[in-house]
Design a protein around this motif. Structure first.
Motif, PDB file in Angstrom:
ATOM      1  N   GLN A 158      66.789-122.839  17.676  1.00 58.57           N
ATOM      2  CA  GLN A 158      67.216-122.553  19.039  1.00 58.57           C
ATOM      3  C   GLN A 158      68.037-121.259  19.100  1.00 58.57           C
ATOM      4  O   GLN A 158      67.913-120.477  20.037  1.00 58.57           O
ATOM      5  N   ALA A 159      68.872-121.048  18.074  1.00 61.09           N
ATOM      6  CA  ALA A 159      69.674-119.821  18.023  1.00 61.09           C
ATOM      7  C   ALA A 159      68.766-118.603  17.946  1.00 61.09           C
ATOM      8  O   ALA A 159      68.987-117.599  18.636  1.00 61.09           O
ATOM      9  N   ARG A 160      67.730-118.678  17.108  1.00 57.15           N
ATOM     10  CA  ARG A 160      66.780-117.561  17.001  1.00 57.15           C
ATOM     11  C   ARG A 160      66.045-117.355  18.331  1.00 57.15           C
ATOM     12  O   ARG A 160      65.870-116.229  18.804  1.00 57.15           O
TER      13      ARG A 160
ATOM     14  N   LEU B  37      65.177-114.417  23.356  1.00 60.33           N
ATOM     15  CA  LEU B  37      65.184-114.438  24.818  1.00 60.33           C
ATOM     16  C   LEU B  37      66.220-113.468  25.389  1.00 60.33           C
ATOM     17  O   LEU B  37      65.972-112.807  26.404  1.00 60.33           O
ATOM     18  N   GLN B  38      67.352-113.396  24.730  1.00 65.14           N
ATOM     19  CA  GLN B  38      68.394-112.465  25.177  1.00 65.14           C
ATOM     20  C   GLN B  38      67.892-111.021  25.083  1.00 65.14           C
ATOM     21  O   GLN B  38      68.089-110.231  26.008  1.00 65.14           O
ATOM     22  N   GLN B  39      67.227-110.708  23.983  1.00 62.98           N
ATOM     23  CA  GLN B  39      66.670-109.366  23.848  1.00 62.98           C
ATOM     24  C   GLN B  39      65.625-109.096  24.919  1.00 62.98           C
ATOM     25  O   GLN B  39      65.547-108.008  25.484  1.00 62.98           O
ATOM     26  N   ARG B  40      64.806-110.108  25.205  1.00 61.88           N
ATOM     27  CA  ARG B  40      63.773-109.969  26.238  1.00 61.88           C
ATOM     28  C   ARG B  40      64.419-109.733  27.604  1.00 61.88           C
ATOM     29  O   ARG B  40      63.961-108.903  28.391  1.00 61.88           O
TER      30      ARG B  40
ATOM     31  N   GLU C 145      75.758-120.182  15.275  1.00 62.48           N
ATOM     32  CA  GLU C 145      75.961-119.451  14.024  1.00 62.48           C
ATOM     33  C   GLU C 145      77.159-119.997  13.271  1.00 62.48           C
ATOM     34  O   GLU C 145      77.121-120.156  12.045  1.00 62.48           O
ATOM     35  N   SER C 146      78.225-120.309  13.994  1.00 63.92           N
ATOM     36  CA  SER C 146      79.410-120.891  13.347  1.00 63.92           C
ATOM     37  C   SER C 146      79.072-122.232  12.711  1.00 63.92           C
ATOM     38  O   SER C 146      79.470-122.517  11.585  1.00 63.92           O
ATOM     39  N   LEU C 147      78.338-123.049  13.450  1.00 68.34           N
ATOM     40  CA  LEU C 147      77.938-124.351  12.928  1.00 68.34           C
ATOM     41  C   LEU C 147      77.062-124.189  11.692  1.00 68.34           C
ATOM     42  O   LEU C 147      77.243-124.890  10.693  1.00 68.34           O
ATOM     43  N   GLN C 148      76.152-123.215  11.749  1.00 62.88           N
ATOM     44  CA  GLN C 148      75.262-122.981  10.616  1.00 62.88           C
ATOM     45  C   GLN C 148      76.065-122.525   9.403  1.00 62.88           C
ATOM     46  O   GLN C 148      75.845-123.006   8.281  1.00 62.88           O
ATOM     47  N   LYS C 149      77.026-121.627   9.596  1.00 60.38           N
ATOM     48  CA  LYS C 149      77.865-121.160   8.482  1.00 60.38           C
ATOM     49  C   LYS C 149      78.682-122.314   7.908  1.00 60.38           C
ATOM     50  O   LYS C 149      78.835-122.443   6.698  1.00 60.38           O
ATOM     51  N   LEU C 150      79.208-123.121   8.807  1.00 61.49           N
ATOM     52  CA  LEU C 150      80.003-124.268   8.373  1.00 61.49           C
ATOM     53  C   LEU C 150      79.150-125.214   7.536  1.00 61.49           C
ATOM     54  O   LEU C 150      79.588-125.684   6.479  1.00 61.49           O
ATOM     55  N   LEU C 151      77.950-125.466   7.985  1.00 61.27           N
ATOM     56  CA  LEU C 151      77.043-126.346   7.252  1.00 61.27           C
ATOM     57  C   LEU C 151      76.694-125.762   5.889  1.00 61.27           C
ATOM     58  O   LEU C 151      76.636-126.478   4.890  1.00 61.27           O
ATOM     59  N   LEU C 152      76.469-124.469   5.841  1.00 60.49           N
ATOM     60  CA  LEU C 152      76.110-123.837   4.573  1.00 60.49           C
ATOM     61  C   LEU C 152      77.273-123.871   3.581  1.00 60.49           C
ATOM     62  O   LEU C 152      77.067-124.052   2.385  1.00 60.49           O
ATOM     63  N   LYS C 153      78.498-123.683   4.058  1.00 63.28           N
ATOM     64  CA  LYS C 153      79.663-123.644   3.172  1.00 63.28           C
ATOM     65  C   LYS C 153      80.080-125.042   2.731  1.00 63.28           C
ATOM     66  O   LYS C 153      80.418-125.252   1.575  1.00 63.28           O
ATOM     67  N   LYS C 154      80.088-125.975   3.640  1.00 60.01           N
ATOM     68  CA  LYS C 154      80.705-127.258   3.351  1.00 60.01           C
ATOM     69  C   LYS C 154      79.719-128.352   2.975  1.00 60.01           C
ATOM     70  O   LYS C 154      80.093-129.322   2.372  1.00 60.01           O
ATOM     71  N   ALA C 155      78.489-128.198   3.381  1.00 54.31           N
ATOM     72  CA  ALA C 155      77.558-129.295   3.139  1.00 54.31           C
ATOM     73  C   ALA C 155      76.763-129.044   1.878  1.00 54.31           C
ATOM     74  O   ALA C 155      76.110-128.040   1.728  1.00 54.31           O
ATOM     75  N   VAL C 156      76.859-129.973   1.035  1.00 53.55           N
ATOM     76  CA  VAL C 156      76.084-129.910  -0.197  1.00 53.55           C
ATOM     77  C   VAL C 156      74.817-130.733   0.019  1.00 53.55           C
ATOM     78  O   VAL C 156      73.736-130.333  -0.363  1.00 53.55           O
ATOM     79  N   PHE C 157      74.995-131.885   0.654  1.00 49.98           N
ATOM     80  CA  PHE C 157      73.864-132.737   0.931  1.00 49.98           C
ATOM     81  C   PHE C 157      74.041-133.307   2.331  1.00 49.98           C
ATOM     82  O   PHE C 157      75.125-133.751   2.671  1.00 49.98           O
ATOM     83  N   VAL C 158      72.974-133.269   3.085  1.00 49.28           N
ATOM     84  CA  VAL C 158      73.007-133.859   4.412  1.00 49.28           C
ATOM     85  C   VAL C 158      71.781-134.742   4.554  1.00 49.28           C
ATOM     86  O   VAL C 158      70.753-134.507   3.908  1.00 49.28           O
TER      87      VAL C 158
ATOM     88  N   MET D  32      76.523-119.704  23.182  1.00 50.51           N
ATOM     89  CA  MET D  32      75.785-120.740  22.449  1.00 50.51           C
ATOM     90  C   MET D  32      75.332-120.209  21.093  1.00 50.51           C
ATOM     91  O   MET D  32      75.399-120.911  20.078  1.00 50.51           O
ATOM     92  N   SER D  33      74.905-118.974  21.068  1.00 48.91           N
ATOM     93  CA  SER D  33      74.457-118.360  19.824  1.00 48.91           C
ATOM     94  C   SER D  33      75.597-118.288  18.820  1.00 48.91           C
ATOM     95  O   SER D  33      75.427-118.608  17.642  1.00 48.91           O
ATOM     96  N   SER D  34      76.784-117.886  19.277  1.00 47.34           N
ATOM     97  CA  SER D  34      77.935-117.835  18.359  1.00 47.34           C
ATOM     98  C   SER D  34      78.288-119.219  17.841  1.00 47.34           C
ATOM     99  O   SER D  34      78.588-119.389  16.653  1.00 47.34           O
ATOM    100  N   ASN D  35      78.272-120.189  18.756  1.00 44.55           N
ATOM    101  CA  ASN D  35      78.580-121.561  18.328  1.00 44.55           C
ATOM    102  C   ASN D  35      77.582-122.046  17.281  1.00 44.55           C
ATOM    103  O   ASN D  35      77.963-122.667  16.279  1.00 44.55           O
TER     104      ASN D  35
END
Length: 154
Positions: free
Chosen positions: A53-55, A60-63, A26-39, A21-24
């Motif tokens: 949620q990713a954070r 939680l994973q570290q815990r 992060e991928s979504l966040q990167k995609l949004l940062l690269k492709k989205a100018v305005f949302v 879920m974390s990778s997904n």
């Protein structure tokens, strides 16, 4: 141990799900940062929620990993404590056996000493009796010797 295996399996599965879920996210966040100018606000709110949620998942994973290490340490400490307890019990048992052995030796020595004391008393009584006999015989000899001296003189 079987319960530990099942628990580890579940934690392992949960961790792999969280990692995925974390990778997904992060991928979504990167995609949004690269492709989205305005949302729009709704998309931004979802992305923000997803990032939060990713954070949270990462924390939680570290815990979970920390708790697993603590659990392993506690299991190891418990095993060591059980081992030390068994060793202490074995040492106590050996000490008790040694104490019983020494007690038996002391009792036997006491019995032997008592027998020797009885024998010594009997010998002392015999010596005392012979001393008395000797004194009596000496007195008789002196008495007889004194009469003979008187009759030879007279």
């Amino acid at each position: 141990m079987e319960e530990k295996g099942k628990g580890s399996e579940r934690w392992g599965g949960a961790i792999s799900n969280l990692t995925e879920m974390s990778s997904n996210l992060e991928s979504l966040q990167k995609l949004l940062l690269k492709k989205a100018v305005f949302v729009d606000e709704e998309t931004f709110a979802r992305a923000s929620l997803t990032a939060e949620q990713a954070r949270t998942i990462k924390i939680l994973q570290q815990r979970v990993e920390t708790l697993e290490r603590e659990l392993d340490a506690a299991i190891t400490a418990a095993a060591r404590a059980r081992s030390e307890k068994r060793q202490a019990e074995a040492a106590q048992k050996a000490a008790e056996l040694r104490t019983q052995e020494i007690t038996r030796e002391l009792e036997n020595t006491t019995k032997v000493f008592e027998l020797h004391m009885e024998e010594l008393r009997a010998k002392q009584e015999e010596i005392d009796k012979r001393d008395n006999d000797i004194k009596l015989l000496e007195a008789i000899i002196q008495t007889l010797g004194g009469k003979e001296s008187s009759s030879i003189r007279g």
